[in-house]
Design a protein around this motif. Structure first.
Motif, short mmCIF file in Angstrom:
data_model
loop_
_atom_site.label_atom_id
_atom_site.label_comp_id
_atom_site.label_asym_id
_atom_site.label_seq_id
_atom_site.Cartn_x
_atom_site.Cartn_y
_atom_site.Cartn_z
N ASN A 72 -61.47 -16.18 -18.67
CA ASN A 72 -60.25 -15.67 -18.04
C ASN A 72 -59.09 -15.44 -18.98
OD1 ASN A 72 -61.30 -15.64 -15.34
ND2 ASN A 72 -61.21 -17.86 -15.41
N PRO A 114 -60.37 -11.12 -21.48
CA PRO A 114 -59.36 -10.09 -21.19
C PRO A 114 -58.38 -9.88 -22.34
CG PRO A 114 -59.56 -11.60 -19.34
CD PRO A 114 -60.36 -12.18 -20.46
N CYS A 138 -55.83 1.29 -18.86
CA CYS A 138 -56.57 0.06 -19.16
C CYS A 138 -55.67 -1.14 -19.47
CB CYS A 138 -57.56 0.30 -20.30
SG CYS A 138 -58.88 1.43 -19.84
N SER A 158 -54.18 -2.42 -16.22
CA SER A 158 -55.22 -3.04 -15.39
C SER A 158 -55.61 -4.41 -15.91
CB SER A 158 -56.46 -2.15 -15.34
OG SER A 158 -56.14 -0.88 -14.84
N ILE A 159 -55.77 -4.53 -17.21
CA ILE A 159 -56.14 -5.82 -17.79
C ILE A 159 -55.03 -6.84 -17.62
CG2 ILE A 159 -56.71 -6.99 -19.96
CD1 ILE A 159 -58.13 -4.34 -20.78
N VAL A 213 -55.19 -8.15 -14.13
CA VAL A 213 -56.25 -9.16 -13.99
C VAL A 213 -55.78 -10.50 -14.53
CG1 VAL A 213 -58.55 -9.83 -14.81
CG2 VAL A 213 -58.15 -7.53 -13.95
N ILE A 240 -53.23 -12.00 -12.04
CA ILE A 240 -53.88 -12.46 -10.81
C ILE A 240 -54.64 -13.76 -11.05
CG2 ILE A 240 -55.76 -11.88 -9.21
CD1 ILE A 240 -54.74 -8.98 -9.36
N THR A 241 -55.17 -13.94 -12.25
CA THR A 241 -55.90 -15.16 -12.57
C THR A 241 -55.02 -16.39 -12.44
OG1 THR A 241 -57.34 -13.96 -14.07
CG2 THR A 241 -57.22 -16.32 -14.37
#
Length: 86
Positions: free
Chosen positions: A23, A27, A69, A72-73, A76, A79-80
């Motif tokens: 996580n 990323p 990209c 988006s990364i 992520v 959100i983690t």
């Protein structure tokens, strides 16, 4: 000692290492790769990877690597670590 951090609460050492690797490190590496290829790699080398006649595809890929990209990364990654509402 990691139990005080909500993300690591109730996890063993191996689960914590797995969480960090999957996580954070993956990323993070993807984000750095996108930023390097999108912003630092010169256009001649970038276009050469796609071959002759693929200029449109190379341009689209470069736009995706520069703008879509990384956002988006980062989403992520955020959100983690944002706790889900109960």
């Amino acid at each position: 000692p990691l139990a005080s951090i909500p993300v690591f609460a109730g996890k063993t050492a191996f689960e914590s290492i797995d969480f960090i690797a999957s996580n954070l490190l993956l990323p993070g590496g993807a984000l750095l790769s996108c930023l390097f290829t999108g912003w630092r790699l010169d256009r001649v080398r970038f276009d050469a990877e796609f071959g002759p006649g693929q200029r449109r595809v190379a341009h689209l890929c470069r736009l995706l690597l520069r703008y879509v990209c990384p956002v988006s990364i980062l989403a992520v990654l955020v959100i983690t670590f944002v706790p889900a509402p109960h």
